[in-house]
Design a protein around this motif. Structure first.
Motif, PDB file in Angstrom:
ATOM      1  N   THR A 155       0.817  -1.217   0.000  1.00 59.45           N
ATOM      2  CA  THR A 155       0.000   0.000   0.000  1.00 59.45           C
ATOM      3  C   THR A 155       0.849   1.265   0.000  1.00 59.45           C
ATOM      4  OG1 THR A 155      -1.745  -1.188   1.193  1.00 59.45           O
ATOM      5  CG2 THR A 155      -1.831   1.219   1.215  1.00 59.45           C
ATOM      6  N   ARG A 156       1.902   1.301   0.809  1.00 63.19           N
ATOM      7  CA  ARG A 156       2.723   2.525   0.870  1.00 63.19           C
ATOM      8  C   ARG A 156       3.358   2.837  -0.475  1.00 63.19           C
ATOM      9  NH1 ARG A 156       6.015   2.199   6.668  1.00 63.19           N
ATOM     10  NH2 ARG A 156       4.161   2.245   8.024  1.00 63.19           N
ATOM     11  N   LEU A 157       3.900   1.821  -1.121  1.00 64.82           N
ATOM     12  CA  LEU A 157       4.507   2.053  -2.429  1.00 64.82           C
ATOM     13  C   LEU A 157       3.447   2.434  -3.457  1.00 64.82           C
ATOM     14  CD1 LEU A 157       7.104   2.026  -4.020  1.00 64.82           C
ATOM     15  CD2 LEU A 157       6.793  -0.429  -4.427  1.00 64.82           C
ATOM     16  N   THR A 158       2.269   1.854  -3.341  1.00 64.61           N
ATOM     17  CA  THR A 158       1.181   2.189  -4.267  1.00 64.61           C
ATOM     18  C   THR A 158       0.756   3.643  -4.111  1.00 64.61           C
ATOM     19  OG1 THR A 158       0.386  -0.091  -4.213  1.00 64.61           O
ATOM     20  CG2 THR A 158      -1.154   1.589  -4.984  1.00 64.61           C
ATOM     21  N   VAL A 159       0.653   4.116  -2.862  1.00 66.03           N
ATOM     22  CA  VAL A 159       0.284   5.516  -2.633  1.00 66.03           C
ATOM     23  C   VAL A 159       1.356   6.449  -3.205  1.00 66.03           C
ATOM     24  CG1 VAL A 159      -0.112   7.271  -0.867  1.00 66.03           C
ATOM     25  CG2 VAL A 159      -1.139   4.996  -0.625  1.00 66.03           C
ATOM     26  N   SER A 160       2.614   6.091  -3.036  1.00 68.59           N
ATOM     27  CA  SER A 160       3.687   6.909  -3.619  1.00 68.59           C
ATOM     28  C   SER A 160       3.575   6.925  -5.139  1.00 68.59           C
ATOM     29  CB  SER A 160       5.051   6.357  -3.200  1.00 68.59           C
ATOM     30  OG  SER A 160       5.189   6.368  -1.797  1.00 68.59           O
ATOM     31  N   TYR A 161       3.298   5.769  -5.711  1.00 65.49           N
ATOM     32  CA  TYR A 161       3.120   5.703  -7.165  1.00 65.49           C
ATOM     33  C   TYR A 161       1.940   6.561  -7.597  1.00 65.49           C
ATOM     34  CZ  TYR A 161       2.170   3.864 -11.821  1.00 65.49           C
ATOM     35  OH  TYR A 161       1.936   3.748 -13.170  1.00 65.49           O
ATOM     36  N   LEU A 162       0.863   6.535  -6.823  1.00 64.60           N
ATOM     37  CA  LEU A 162      -0.326   7.353  -7.155  1.00 64.60           C
ATOM     38  C   LEU A 162       0.055   8.823  -7.258  1.00 64.60           C
ATOM     39  CD1 LEU A 162      -3.822   7.046  -5.500  1.00 64.60           C
ATOM     40  CD2 LEU A 162      -2.725   9.264  -5.683  1.00 64.60           C
TER      41      LEU A 162
END
Length: 428
Positions: A155-162
Motif C-alpha cells: 500500500t505505501r509504495l502504491t500511494v507513492s506511485y499514485l
C-alpha cells in the motif's frame, strides 16, 4: 506410421499437447504453492482478470483520441506508446487465469512502470501546447495504471506511485494542451489523484480482507489440530488411570483378601501384568489419533457446519491399529468441510430437501471419506479456472498431504460425490 503401429504426430499436434501439459502443470503448481493463501490468491486472480479486461476496453475507447492526437507526435512514437500503456493488460488476463499471485504482481507492476515511461517520454516527442484537447490521452489512463500498482506493490509504495503518476499526468497536460490555467492544472491533478485513490482503496480493502481470511483460517486449523492432540493426550491419561484403578488396585485388593493361593487372583494378576506390559510397550504418540479419535474429530468438523448431515462409519478388520497424525486429520477435516460448504451453497434444489451423507471407511492404515448429496450437481468441465474451492481447497489440499488423494464426481441434476483418501505413505 511407425514400426510399432503408432501414428506420428504432426508439429501442430505436438505443440497443442505440450501447451496442454504446460497449462495443467502451471495450475497444479499454483494450487500446491498457494494453499496457505487461498483467499488472497483467489482475489488476486479475479482482480487481475477484471483489470486486464478493463485495460483492453479502455484501449478500444481511447483509440479515436489516440489517433487524433497522434498527428502531433512522430510516427514512430504512438504505436510503441500504446503498446507500453495497454499491452500488459491482455497478458494480465492470461496470467491471472493460469498462474498465481507472483506472476500477477509482476505483470501488473510492468504495466504500472510502463505507464510512467509513456508519461516521461511526452516532453521529448510532442511539441509544447500543440494538442487541441482537454488532456493528452495518457492522462486518462492514469487511474488504470494506479489500479495495476495496487496488484503489484504494498500500500505505501502504491500511494507513492499514485502521487507520482497523478503529478506526472497533470504536468503532461500542462506541457501539451493549447490552453492551460492554474485552475486547470489543480483540477487535473485532483481529478487524477482522486479517482485513482478510489481504486486504491477498493483494491487494498479487497486484498487485505482476503489476507485476513487466510490468517484466520490458518489460526483455526492450528487450533483444531492442537485441540485434537490435547483430546488424544487426555484420552491416554484416562485410559492409564482406568487401568491403574480397575486392574492394579483391584488386584492388590484381592491379594490382601485372598492371599496368594487363589486361582482367580493368579489369573487376574497375570492379566494385569499383560495390560501393564501393553501400556509400557505402547509407542503411542500424543500427536497421533487412533481410529475412534480420528472419526470423532472428522465428525465434529462436519457437524459444526450442519448437524443434520448423516455421518456413517464402516470398519475393516484391524482398524484399531490406525494411527493418524493430527495434521493429517486437520487437512482431511478442512477438505471435507469445504465439500460440505460447497454443497450447502450450490447444491440446493428448490422444492425438495437435499440428502447429504458422509461415509467414513476405516482400516488398519487408511481412512476413506465419501461425501455425497443428491442435489443440483454441476458440470466439472464448466467450472472456471478462478473458482478455486474445488481445485485448491479440496483437490490441491489433499495432493499436498502425504498419502492423500481426492476425487470429485458430479453431473447436473445428479448430485455430487467427493471422495477423500488418506493412507499409504502418510499412515505412519
Amino acid at each position: 506410421m511407425t514400426a510399432s503401429g503408432a501414428v506420428d504426430s504432426t508439429p501442430a499436434q505436438r505443440f497443442i499437447a505440450a501447451a496442454a501439459q504446460f497449462v495443467q502443470r502451471v495450475r497444479g503448481l499454483t494450487a500446491a504453492e498457494d494453499l496457505a493463501t487461498a483467499a488472497y490468491d483467489r482475489i488476486m486472480r479475479r482482480l487481475g482478470v477484471s483489470m486486464g479486461f478493463a485495460g483492453v476496453i479502455v484501449c478500444l475507447v481511447e483509440l479515436p483520441e489516440i489517433a487524433q492526437q497522434g498527428r502531433f507526435a512522430p510516427d514512430w512514437w504512438t504505436a510503441p506508446a500504446v503498446a507500453l500503456a495497454f499491452g500488459w493488460y491482455p497478458v494480465l488476463v492470461v496470467v491471472s487465469m493460469l498462474s498465481g499471485a507472483r506472476p500477477i504482481k509482476f505483470v501488473a507492476g510492468c504495466g504500472a512502470v510502463s505507464h510512467l515511461l509513456v508519461l516521461a517520454s511526452i516532453p521529448f516527442v510532442l511539441e509544447a501546447h500543440t494538442v487541441v484537447s482537454s488532456a493528452v490521452w495518457p492522462y486518462r489512463v492514469t487511474p488504470l495504471a494506479v489500479t495495476a500498482a495496487v496488484l503489484a506493490w504494498p500500500t505505501r509504495l502504491t500511494v507513492s506511485y499514485l502521487l507520482v503518476a497523478a503529478a506526472s499526468a497533470a504536468l503532461s497536460t500542462v506541457y501539451t494542451v493549447t490552453e492551460i490555467t492554474p485552475t486547470v492544472i489543480v483540477e487535473n491533478f485532483l481529478r487524477a489523484a482522486g479517482l485513482s485513490a478510489l481504486f486504491v482503496w477498493c483494491g487494498t480493502a479487497a486484498t487485505g480482507a482476503a489476507a485476513r481470511v487466510d490468517r484466520e483460517s490458518a489460526i483455526a486449523s492450528r487450533r483444531a489440530a492442537a485441540q485434537a492432540a490435547a483430546q488424544a493426550r487426555d484420552r491416554e491419561r484416562a485410559r492409564f488411570a482406568a487401568l491403574i484403578h480397575d486392574a492394579v488396585l483391584s488386584t492388590l485388593l484381592e491379594a490382601s483378601r485372598a492371599g496368594t493361593q487363589s486361582d482367580v487372583l493368579r489369573r487376574q494378576a497375570e492379566r494385569t501384568l499383560e495390560q501393564l506390559d501393553e501400556c509400557r510397550g505402547d509407542d503411542r504418540d500424543p500427536d497421533l489419533l487412533d481410529a475412534r479419535s480420528a472419526i470423532l474429530f472428522l465428525r465434529s468438523a462436519v457437524q459444526e457446519i450442519n448437524p443434520g448431515i448423516r455421518f456413517a462409519t464402516r470398519t475393516w478388520p484391524g482398524y484399531d491399529d490406525l494411527r493418524m497424525p493430527v495434521h493429517a486429520a486437520g487437512t482431511l477435516a478442512a477438505a471435507l468441510a469445504e465439500a460440505v460448504r460447497n454443497s450447502l451453497r450450490h447444491g440446493s434444489v428448490p422444492g425438495r430437501e437435499v440428502r447429504r451423507t458422509v461415509t467414513a471407511t476405516v482400516s488398519a492404515g487408511s481412512i476413506r471419506l465419501v461425501f455425497t448429496d443428491d442435489g443440483a450437481g454441476f458440470d466439472l468441465a464448466a467450472v472456471s479456472a478462478d473458482r478455486l474451492g474445488i481445485s485448491m481447497s479440496i483437490l490441491g489440499r489433499m495432493r499436498q498431504l502425504a498419502g492423500g488423494s481426492a476425487f470429485v464426481e458430479s453431473q447436473p441434476g445428479e448430485g455430487t460425490t467427493v471422495t477423500l483418501v488418506w493412507g499409504g505413505d502418510g499412515s505412519r
